[in-house]
Design a protein around this motif. Sequence first.
Motif, PDB file in Angstrom:
ATOM      1  N   PRO A  17     -50.598 -31.161 -39.750  1.00 10.86           N
ATOM      2  CA  PRO A  17     -51.522 -31.029 -38.615  1.00 10.86           C
ATOM      3  C   PRO A  17     -52.950 -31.403 -39.007  1.00 10.86           C
ATOM      4  O   PRO A  17     -53.363 -31.214 -40.158  1.00 10.86           O
ATOM      5  N   GLU A  18     -53.698 -31.909 -38.058  1.00  8.38           N
ATOM      6  CA  GLU A  18     -55.027 -32.441 -38.333  1.00  8.38           C
ATOM      7  C   GLU A  18     -56.008 -31.389 -38.838  1.00  8.38           C
ATOM      8  O   GLU A  18     -56.960 -31.712 -39.554  1.00  8.38           O
TER       9      GLU A  18
ATOM     10  N   ALA B 176     -37.029 -26.781 -32.854  1.00  2.21           N
ATOM     11  CA  ALA B 176     -38.281 -26.868 -32.089  1.00  2.21           C
ATOM     12  C   ALA B 176     -38.310 -28.090 -31.188  1.00  2.21           C
ATOM     13  O   ALA B 176     -38.702 -28.007 -30.006  1.00  2.21           O
ATOM     14  N   PHE B 177     -37.915 -29.250 -31.705  1.00  2.00           N
ATOM     15  CA  PHE B 177     -37.897 -30.465 -30.887  1.00  2.00           C
ATOM     16  C   PHE B 177     -36.868 -30.323 -29.768  1.00  2.00           C
ATOM     17  O   PHE B 177     -37.144 -30.639 -28.599  1.00  2.00           O
ATOM     18  N   GLY B 178     -35.681 -29.834 -30.113  1.00  3.43           N
ATOM     19  CA  GLY B 178     -34.653 -29.651 -29.101  1.00  3.43           C
ATOM     20  C   GLY B 178     -35.072 -28.663 -28.026  1.00  3.43           C
ATOM     21  O   GLY B 178     -34.826 -28.873 -26.830  1.00  3.43           O
ATOM     22  N   ARG B 179     -35.718 -27.587 -28.430  1.00  3.08           N
ATOM     23  CA  ARG B 179     -36.184 -26.572 -27.473  1.00  3.08           C
ATOM     24  C   ARG B 179     -37.184 -27.181 -26.510  1.00  3.08           C
ATOM     25  O   ARG B 179     -37.149 -26.912 -25.295  1.00  3.08           O
TER      26      ARG B 179
ATOM     27  N   TYR C 264     -43.812 -33.139 -31.864  1.00  6.12           N
ATOM     28  CA  TYR C 264     -42.602 -33.076 -31.051  1.00  6.12           C
ATOM     29  C   TYR C 264     -42.465 -31.745 -30.298  1.00  6.12           C
ATOM     30  O   TYR C 264     -41.563 -31.597 -29.480  1.00  6.12           O
ATOM     31  N   PHE C 265     -43.354 -30.781 -30.589  1.00 13.54           N
ATOM     32  CA  PHE C 265     -43.181 -29.487 -29.922  1.00 13.54           C
ATOM     33  C   PHE C 265     -44.492 -28.741 -29.668  1.00 13.54           C
ATOM     34  O   PHE C 265     -44.467 -27.575 -29.252  1.00 13.54           O
ATOM     35  N   ALA C 266     -45.633 -29.382 -29.889  1.00 16.98           N
ATOM     36  CA  ALA C 266     -46.915 -28.693 -29.748  1.00 16.98           C
ATOM     37  C   ALA C 266     -47.101 -28.081 -28.361  1.00 16.98           C
ATOM     38  O   ALA C 266     -47.721 -27.018 -28.214  1.00 16.98           O
ATOM     39  N   GLU C 267     -46.558 -28.723 -27.336  1.00 19.61           N
ATOM     40  CA  GLU C 267     -46.739 -28.238 -25.963  1.00 19.61           C
ATOM     41  C   GLU C 267     -46.025 -26.913 -25.707  1.00 19.61           C
ATOM     42  O   GLU C 267     -46.336 -26.220 -24.727  1.00 19.61           O
TER      43      GLU C 267
ATOM     44  N   LEU D  54     -42.234 -21.183 -29.014  1.00 13.23           N
ATOM     45  CA  LEU D  54     -41.630 -21.203 -30.342  1.00 13.23           C
ATOM     46  C   LEU D  54     -42.093 -20.035 -31.199  1.00 13.23           C
ATOM     47  O   LEU D  54     -41.318 -19.474 -31.979  1.00 13.23           O
ATOM     48  N   ARG D  55     -43.354 -19.665 -31.063  1.00 15.54           N
ATOM     49  CA  ARG D  55     -43.833 -18.516 -31.836  1.00 15.54           C
ATOM     50  C   ARG D  55     -43.091 -17.244 -31.417  1.00 15.54           C
ATOM     51  O   ARG D  55     -42.883 -16.342 -32.235  1.00 15.54           O
ATOM     52  N   ASN D  56     -42.704 -17.190 -30.174  1.00 11.66           N
ATOM     53  CA  ASN D  56     -41.897 -16.056 -29.715  1.00 11.66           C
ATOM     54  C   ASN D  56     -40.452 -16.178 -30.223  1.00 11.66           C
ATOM     55  O   ASN D  56     -39.851 -15.195 -30.677  1.00 11.66           O
ATOM     56  N   ASP D  57     -39.889 -17.391 -30.140  1.00  8.25           N
ATOM     57  CA  ASP D  57     -38.525 -17.613 -30.637  1.00  8.25           C
ATOM     58  C   ASP D  57     -38.411 -17.308 -32.129  1.00  8.25           C
ATOM     59  O   ASP D  57     -37.405 -16.759 -32.590  1.00  8.25           O
TER      60      ASP D  57
END
Length: 282
Positions: free
Chosen positions: A276-277, A18-21, A114-117, A122-125
């Motif tokens: 997550p908050e 996820a971070f790398g993506r 690191y990947f929220a944006e 990611l949900r698709n990946d």
Amino acid sequence: MIVVTLLGGLGNQMFQYAFGRHLAIKNKSRLVVDLSMLLARNPEIDYTFREFELDVFNVSFSNFNDVRNTFGYRLARKLKQVTYLNEDGKPFDPALLQIKGDAHLIGYWQTEKYFAEVSDVLRNDFTFKIPPGPGSQHVIDAIVHSNAVAIHFRRGDYVSLPSASIHGVCSPDYYRQAMAYIEANVVNPHYFIFSDDIPWVKANITFPGQHTFVEGNDGKKSFEDLRLMSLCKHNIIANSSFSWWGAWLNANKRKIVVAPKAWFRDPSVNASDLIPETWIRI
């Protein structure tokens, strides 16, 4: 290119991907995965050997073995144009999201910051390549027709390895409090129970209402438990990246996720950015 060294089991590999993506998208670069540390078989006492597990998803990447000896990458290394990022247990660092050019990531990167944006990407990946088997489909039918709550008990190497002094396991009291919270906030919950040690759960945990033990998805089929957890309406997770992702992939906009306040037994390990908050910590 963005190179990610994979470490650990499926949940850890998902954090690293996820971070790398995210960095690859920001830099309009390709994502490359390095399997060398993941597949190493050094006879270490305090280590669980893992396999590459991301291939159950519709992920997109190149293999580091196919690019490490290319002229372009060797030249970038020689000119010191590759930025090496070693997490080494450090907390979230927003500056890392501004890295430009070629980078090589080594670490666990266990926070959605690191990947929220790129959550939608990611949900698709992280959709599954293959449909559920008959056993899983039977559980899915039950999940769909109930107020399903996934509850995960992680034991395994958290108990058997010397590193248990660092990780630890969630106590029965944590689960009692978590289920009490669910009972107070969810009408007629049905608990779907996931664990790598179902006999221990049956012997030590009492469930307040309807419940189903999900069994048979071990070894190479363990990803089926992740699929099933993500389809429940609510989640009680263990201190485990596996159930963390089961909860994160849960698409219910009104979901309740209960997580342990103490992610590690060792209080010196910083896990402040991991939960997550919007999740409930008990």
